[in-house]
Design a protein around this motif. Sequence first.
Motif, PDB file in Angstrom:
ATOM      1  N   LEU A  30     -23.421  42.055  24.824  1.00 29.48           N
ATOM      2  CA  LEU A  30     -23.607  41.815  23.397  1.00 29.48           C
ATOM      3  C   LEU A  30     -22.926  40.518  22.978  1.00 29.48           C
ATOM      4  CD1 LEU A  30     -24.602  42.718  20.620  1.00 29.48           C
ATOM      5  CD2 LEU A  30     -22.466  44.002  20.354  1.00 29.48           C
ATOM      6  N   LEU A  31     -21.740  40.282  23.496  1.00 29.69           N
ATOM      7  CA  LEU A  31     -20.994  39.070  23.166  1.00 29.69           C
ATOM      8  C   LEU A  31     -21.754  37.820  23.594  1.00 29.69           C
ATOM      9  CD1 LEU A  31     -18.241  38.040  22.035  1.00 29.69           C
ATOM     10  CD2 LEU A  31     -17.413  38.060  24.393  1.00 29.69           C
ATOM     11  N   VAL A  32     -22.238  37.819  24.834  1.00 26.73           N
ATOM     12  CA  VAL A  32     -22.908  36.631  25.369  1.00 26.73           C
ATOM     13  C   VAL A  32     -24.300  36.438  24.770  1.00 26.73           C
ATOM     14  CG1 VAL A  32     -23.778  35.517  27.458  1.00 26.73           C
ATOM     15  CG2 VAL A  32     -21.609  36.768  27.528  1.00 26.73           C
ATOM     16  N   LEU A  33     -25.106  37.490  24.780  1.00 30.81           N
ATOM     17  CA  LEU A  33     -26.468  37.351  24.255  1.00 30.81           C
ATOM     18  C   LEU A  33     -26.453  37.098  22.751  1.00 30.81           C
ATOM     19  CD1 LEU A  33     -28.265  40.211  26.243  1.00 30.81           C
ATOM     20  CD2 LEU A  33     -28.192  37.768  26.755  1.00 30.81           C
ATOM     21  N   GLY A  34     -25.529  37.749  22.040  1.00 32.66           N
ATOM     22  CA  GLY A  34     -25.417  37.514  20.610  1.00 32.66           C
ATOM     23  C   GLY A  34     -24.995  36.086  20.312  1.00 32.66           C
ATOM     24  N   SER A  69     -22.033  19.119  14.132  1.00 37.68           N
ATOM     25  CA  SER A  69     -22.844  20.245  13.690  1.00 37.68           C
ATOM     26  C   SER A  69     -23.004  21.273  14.803  1.00 37.68           C
ATOM     27  CB  SER A  69     -24.211  19.745  13.225  1.00 37.68           C
ATOM     28  OG  SER A  69     -25.043  20.820  12.883  1.00 37.68           O
ATOM     29  N   ARG A  70     -23.255  20.803  16.017  1.00 41.23           N
ATOM     30  CA  ARG A  70     -23.410  21.708  17.146  1.00 41.23           C
ATOM     31  C   ARG A  70     -22.107  22.442  17.441  1.00 41.23           C
ATOM     32  NH1 ARG A  70     -26.751  17.682  21.237  1.00 41.23           N
ATOM     33  NH2 ARG A  70     -28.802  17.897  20.242  1.00 41.23           N
ATOM     34  N   SER A  71     -20.997  21.733  17.358  1.00 38.03           N
ATOM     35  CA  SER A  71     -19.693  22.348  17.591  1.00 38.03           C
ATOM     36  C   SER A  71     -19.407  23.411  16.548  1.00 38.03           C
ATOM     37  CB  SER A  71     -18.589  21.288  17.578  1.00 38.03           C
ATOM     38  OG  SER A  71     -18.781  20.349  18.611  1.00 38.03           O
ATOM     39  N   ASP A  72     -19.734  23.100  15.295  1.00 35.50           N
ATOM     40  CA  ASP A  72     -19.528  24.061  14.216  1.00 35.50           C
ATOM     41  C   ASP A  72     -20.376  25.311  14.424  1.00 35.50           C
ATOM     42  OD1 ASP A  72     -17.736  22.397  13.001  1.00 35.50           O
ATOM     43  OD2 ASP A  72     -19.149  21.605  11.517  1.00 35.50           O
ATOM     44  N   ARG A  73     -21.624  25.119  14.835  1.00 37.03           N
ATOM     45  CA  ARG A  73     -22.496  26.264  15.064  1.00 37.03           C
ATOM     46  C   ARG A  73     -21.969  27.132  16.192  1.00 37.03           C
ATOM     47  NH1 ARG A  73     -28.615  24.741  15.848  1.00 37.03           N
ATOM     48  NH2 ARG A  73     -27.709  23.053  17.063  1.00 37.03           N
ATOM     49  N   ALA A  74     -21.511  26.490  17.257  1.00 36.34           N
ATOM     50  CA  ALA A  74     -20.981  27.246  18.391  1.00 36.34           C
ATOM     51  C   ALA A  74     -19.732  28.025  18.004  1.00 36.34           C
ATOM     52  CB  ALA A  74     -20.679  26.303  19.556  1.00 36.34           C
ATOM     53  N   LEU A  75     -18.858  27.393  17.222  1.00 29.02           N
ATOM     54  CA  LEU A  75     -17.629  28.061  16.796  1.00 29.02           C
ATOM     55  C   LEU A  75     -17.943  29.238  15.875  1.00 29.02           C
ATOM     56  CD1 LEU A  75     -14.555  28.135  16.796  1.00 29.02           C
ATOM     57  CD2 LEU A  75     -14.581  26.513  14.879  1.00 29.02           C
ATOM     58  N   THR A  76     -18.878  29.039  14.970  1.00 35.51           N
ATOM     59  CA  THR A  76     -19.268  30.114  14.055  1.00 35.51           C
ATOM     60  C   THR A  76     -19.886  31.281  14.819  1.00 35.51           C
ATOM     61  OG1 THR A  76     -19.674  28.535  12.264  1.00 35.51           O
ATOM     62  CG2 THR A  76     -20.695  30.702  12.059  1.00 35.51           C
ATOM     63  N   ALA A  77     -20.756  30.964  15.781  1.00 39.61           N
ATOM     64  CA  ALA A  77     -21.391  32.013  16.588  1.00 39.61           C
ATOM     65  C   ALA A  77     -20.355  32.782  17.402  1.00 39.61           C
ATOM     66  CB  ALA A  77     -22.436  31.392  17.512  1.00 39.61           C
ATOM     67  N   GLY A 137     -28.794  29.631  14.474  1.00 37.03           N
ATOM     68  CA  GLY A 137     -28.620  29.773  13.025  1.00 37.03           C
ATOM     69  C   GLY A 137     -28.232  31.194  12.664  1.00 37.03           C
ATOM     70  N   ILE A 138     -27.214  31.326  11.827  1.00 37.14           N
ATOM     71  CA  ILE A 138     -26.697  32.646  11.500  1.00 37.14           C
ATOM     72  C   ILE A 138     -27.681  33.458  10.663  1.00 37.14           C
ATOM     73  CG2 ILE A 138     -24.843  33.911  10.350  1.00 37.14           C
ATOM     74  CD1 ILE A 138     -24.054  32.529  12.964  1.00 37.14           C
ATOM     75  N   ARG A 139     -28.358  32.819   9.729  1.00 40.77           N
ATOM     76  CA  ARG A 139     -29.302  33.576   8.900  1.00 40.77           C
ATOM     77  C   ARG A 139     -30.462  34.123   9.719  1.00 40.77           C
ATOM     78  NH1 ARG A 139     -30.603  29.863   3.731  1.00 40.77           N
ATOM     79  NH2 ARG A 139     -30.604  28.279   5.373  1.00 40.77           N
ATOM     80  N   ARG A 140     -30.993  33.303  10.604  1.00 43.81           N
ATOM     81  CA  ARG A 140     -32.076  33.802  11.446  1.00 43.81           C
ATOM     82  C   ARG A 140     -31.552  34.867  12.394  1.00 43.81           C
ATOM     83  NH1 ARG A 140     -36.116  31.050  15.910  1.00 43.81           N
ATOM     84  NH2 ARG A 140     -34.178  30.641  17.024  1.00 43.81           N
ATOM     85  N   PHE A 141     -30.350  34.689  12.921  1.00 43.84           N
ATOM     86  CA  PHE A 141     -29.749  35.679  13.805  1.00 43.84           C
ATOM     87  C   PHE A 141     -29.594  37.017  13.087  1.00 43.84           C
ATOM     88  CE2 PHE A 141     -25.754  37.689  15.302  1.00 43.84           C
ATOM     89  CZ  PHE A 141     -26.169  38.042  16.580  1.00 43.84           C
ATOM     90  N   LYS A 160     -17.103  33.157  16.720  1.00 42.35           N
ATOM     91  CA  LYS A 160     -16.288  33.982  15.819  1.00 42.35           C
ATOM     92  C   LYS A 160     -17.056  35.227  15.377  1.00 42.35           C
ATOM     93  CE  LYS A 160     -13.358  30.346  13.823  1.00 42.35           C
ATOM     94  NZ  LYS A 160     -13.041  29.599  12.572  1.00 42.35           N
ATOM     95  N   LEU A 161     -18.321  35.044  15.065  1.00 43.45           N
ATOM     96  CA  LEU A 161     -19.144  36.162  14.621  1.00 43.45           C
ATOM     97  C   LEU A 161     -19.222  37.255  15.680  1.00 43.45           C
ATOM     98  CD1 LEU A 161     -21.161  37.545  12.716  1.00 43.45           C
ATOM     99  CD2 LEU A 161     -22.964  36.157  13.764  1.00 43.45           C
ATOM    100  N   MET A 162     -19.507  36.856  16.925  1.00 44.09           N
ATOM    101  CA  MET A 162     -19.693  37.861  17.969  1.00 44.09           C
ATOM    102  C   MET A 162     -18.362  38.477  18.413  1.00 44.09           C
ATOM    103  SD  MET A 162     -22.776  38.078  17.875  1.00 44.09           S
ATOM    104  CE  MET A 162     -22.672  39.523  18.947  1.00 44.09           C
ATOM    105  N   ALA A 163     -17.291  37.690  18.377  1.00 43.92           N
ATOM    106  CA  ALA A 163     -15.975  38.251  18.689  1.00 43.92           C
ATOM    107  C   ALA A 163     -15.615  39.311  17.651  1.00 43.92           C
ATOM    108  CB  ALA A 163     -14.923  37.151  18.716  1.00 43.92           C
ATOM    109  N   GLY A 164     -15.908  39.027  16.393  1.00 40.57           N
ATOM    110  CA  GLY A 164     -15.645  39.997  15.341  1.00 40.57           C
ATOM    111  C   GLY A 164     -16.516  41.231  15.459  1.00 40.57           C
ATOM    112  N   TRP A 165     -17.772  41.017  15.847  1.00 38.68           N
ATOM    113  CA  TRP A 165     -18.712  42.138  16.007  1.00 38.68           C
ATOM    114  C   TRP A 165     -18.218  43.085  17.102  1.00 38.68           C
ATOM    115  CZ3 TRP A 165     -24.458  41.309  14.772  1.00 38.68           C
ATOM    116  CH2 TRP A 165     -25.180  42.508  14.868  1.00 38.68           C
TER     117      TRP A 165
END
Length: 202
Positions: free
Chosen positions: A78-82, A9-17, A89-93, A19-24
């Motif tokens: 932005l990449l690191v802090l984001g 779960s932690r690995s998935d969250r880190a990977l999702t975060a 959690g993506i929804r809270r973020f 990907k999200l910030m790289a895309g941003w």
Amino acid sequence: MWDARREVSRSDRALTAAKLMAGWVALLWLLEVADVISGHALDGFGIVPRTPSELVDVVPAAFIHFGFAHVAANSVPLLVLGFLAALGGIRRFAAVCALIVVADGLGVWLISPSGTNTAGASGLIFGLFGFLLVTGFVERRPLGVLAGLLVAAVWGGSILAGLAPTQSGVSWQGHLVGLVAGVAAAFVFRRRDPVPRGELAV
């Protein structure tokens, strides 16, 4: 006791975060490329204070920059802090970012000097800094406190410099409002669930 499911779960969250910030960040660069190609037509999405028609630019302004040097300066923080904020959690973020962007844009619209045009992700960056700085203390989560202290150690000097009203061409108003909005977001979106014994949640 080691829990494989929690590790996944932690690995998935880190990977999702990540990907999200790289895309941003990639989006910010693509928008700047489009801005240059269009003869800087996107600069009009910046916020001109106290002009009613400019209220529609409160959100778009956070994605527009005035040149590649501008977007480059904002990309790493932005990449690191984001990424760190998105680990919770993506929804809270998403909710935290929405509050910061809207509050910062409205603050810029209200208090920036007349005749200026303000844009860029720095207000969000200052907001994420404020959020990460205090959320661990607000939620009494040891790992969150540690993350906040590390963030302060790395970027604290730059944040203080960005709040100085003497810098030409820098919206210290936007930085200040973003910082305050980020701190407020830590209280508004604080998690109230207890931390399981032996676990240090971010």
